[in-house]
Design an enzyme around this catalytic site. Structure first.
Site, short mmCIF file in Angstrom:
data_model
loop_
_atom_site.label_atom_id
_atom_site.label_comp_id
_atom_site.label_asym_id
_atom_site.label_seq_id
_atom_site.Cartn_x
_atom_site.Cartn_y
_atom_site.Cartn_z
N GLY A 28 -16.38 -17.93 -53.57
CA GLY A 28 -15.00 -18.83 -53.27
C GLY A 28 -15.76 -20.35 -52.88
O GLY A 28 -14.79 -21.15 -52.83
N SER A 38 -19.92 -17.39 -55.92
CA SER A 38 -20.08 -18.29 -56.73
C SER A 38 -21.03 -18.47 -57.76
O SER A 38 -22.13 -19.30 -58.54
CB SER A 38 -20.54 -19.54 -56.12
OG SER A 38 -19.34 -20.06 -54.52
N HIS A 76 -15.04 -5.40 -49.29
CA HIS A 76 -15.78 -6.21 -49.64
C HIS A 76 -15.49 -6.99 -48.92
O HIS A 76 -14.52 -6.92 -47.38
CB HIS A 76 -14.54 -7.04 -50.59
CG HIS A 76 -14.68 -8.32 -51.43
ND1 HIS A 76 -14.08 -9.47 -50.63
CD2 HIS A 76 -15.03 -8.96 -52.00
CE1 HIS A 76 -14.46 -9.96 -51.27
NE2 HIS A 76 -15.12 -9.90 -52.96
N LYS A 78 -9.26 -10.00 -58.00
CA LYS A 78 -8.77 -10.48 -55.89
C LYS A 78 -7.14 -10.18 -56.59
O LYS A 78 -6.57 -9.21 -57.33
CB LYS A 78 -9.04 -11.17 -55.86
CG LYS A 78 -10.90 -11.54 -55.21
CD LYS A 78 -11.68 -12.37 -54.52
CE LYS A 78 -12.56 -12.50 -54.58
NZ LYS A 78 -13.67 -13.34 -54.04
N GLU A 85 -13.19 -9.99 -47.69
CA GLU A 85 -12.58 -9.89 -47.62
C GLU A 85 -11.83 -9.41 -46.62
O GLU A 85 -10.51 -9.64 -46.46
CB GLU A 85 -11.30 -10.79 -48.56
CG GLU A 85 -11.89 -11.91 -49.14
CD GLU A 85 -12.38 -11.94 -50.93
OE1 GLU A 85 -11.39 -11.63 -51.65
OE2 GLU A 85 -12.43 -13.40 -51.22
N GLU A 102 -23.61 -9.60 -50.94
CA GLU A 102 -21.97 -10.80 -51.20
C GLU A 102 -22.40 -11.97 -49.95
O GLU A 102 -21.79 -11.30 -49.74
CB GLU A 102 -20.59 -10.21 -51.90
CG GLU A 102 -20.61 -10.22 -52.80
CD GLU A 102 -19.05 -10.10 -53.40
OE1 GLU A 102 -18.80 -9.89 -54.60
OE2 GLU A 102 -18.15 -9.93 -52.84
P1 13P Z 1 -16.66 -15.72 -56.28
O1 13P Z 1 -17.30 -15.17 -57.62
O2 13P Z 1 -15.12 -16.87 -56.70
O3 13P Z 1 -17.06 -16.81 -55.23
O4 13P Z 1 -15.65 -14.48 -55.32
C1 13P Z 1 -17.69 -13.47 -55.79
C2 13P Z 1 -16.31 -11.98 -54.88
O5 13P Z 1 -15.84 -12.28 -53.94
C3 13P Z 1 -16.79 -10.91 -55.91
O6 13P Z 1 -15.91 -10.20 -55.61
#
Ligand code: 13P
Length: 257
Positions: A180, A220, A102, A11, A104, A174
């Site tokens: 996160g 996570s 993704h 990220k 995000e 995901e």
């Molecule tokens: P985390 O492992 O920090 O939860 O993030 C997962 C993620 O978004 C990977 O692309």
């Protein structure tokens, strides 16, 4: 047999020096523990910030089984798109993968399934591998809409591909509520969705294509829970956020087969 992959999504974290240090540590680990000798024979991908790609790729040069990837790309080949990065640029920096969709980016940058389909198209055109992300938010899960949401994301983003093109795709499931948050999907929840995605692929293409599709879990996933998650028959590895920023944790996850 389908390919197992452990991928790290950095990220918007790490300076260039920090990123190179992390990549060097992973390189040393892989030198001492060749990936093809690990039980799952996983491939490793490091999705770095675009500006780190060139140096990190050079750092990993000759590290068998480890590739780099970009976290995003533009839909167009080139032109007046200030601040954007094209697939041609990503390829010229030596990357092998590009993340698409993704959560995000879907949520913060309004990326629709239709735009993501265009990105998949241009990535394939440049012979790179798209890693296509899908996932439901908690409300959708609580309302029982999770399967419909994933189906729509996959149908609109990917199912316009020919069978031959589809074989070049990697999928990452995901669940947004697990990203996160420290709340991981249970192994049963992950397996259930992965099996569902594989069934969708079988219905659209065929059993062989479904059997050969790599489907990663993200959200996570860490050094403690990776083994339990990867033990499920339809979970082919992980897309790791926070835990990919520490070499020790990431390398433990690589060995979690
Ligand atoms: P985390 O492992 O920090 O939860 O993030 C997962 C993620 O978004 C990977 O692309």
């Amino acid at each position: 047999m389908r390919k197992k992959i452990v991928a790290g999504n950095w990220k918007m974290n790490l300076t260039l020096d920090e990123g190179v240090k992390l990549a060097s540590e992973v390189r040393e680990f892989v030198k001492n523990n060749p990936l093809e000798q690990l039980p799952g024979k996983p491939g490793v991908v490091m999705f770095t910030p675009a500006i780190h790609l060139d140096r990190v790729t050079q750092t990993l040069h000759n590290t068998k089984g480890v590739q780099t990837g970009a976290q995003n790309c533009h839909t167009q080949e080139k032109g007046a798109f200030t601040g954007e990065v094209s697939v041609g640029m990503i390829r010229s920096a030596g990357a092998g993968y590009v993340l698409v969709g993704h959560s995000e980016r879907r949520a913060q940058f309004d990326e629709t399934n239709e735009v993501l389909a265009e990105k998949v198209n241009i990535i394939l055109k440049h012979n790179l591998t798209p890693m296509y992300c899908c996932g439901e938010v908690l409300e959708e899960r609580d309302e029982g809409k999770l399967f419909d949401v994933i189906k729509e994301q996959i149908e609109k983003g990917l199912f316009w591909l020919s069978k031959e093109e589809f074989t070049k795709i990697v999928i990452a499931y995901e669940p947004v509520w697990a990203i996160g948050t420290g709340v991981t999907a249970s192994p049963e929840q992950a397996q259930e969705m992965h099996a569902y995605i594989r069934q969708l692929v079988e219905e659209k293409y065929d059993a062989e294509t479904a059997e050969n599709t790599t489907i990663l879990y993200g959200g996570s996933c860490n050094a403690k829970n990776a083994k339990e998650l990867f033990a499920n028959k339809d979970v082919d590895g992980g897309l790791i956020g926070g835990a990919s920023l520490k070499a020790e944790d990431f390398c433990t996850i690589i060995q979690s087969y």
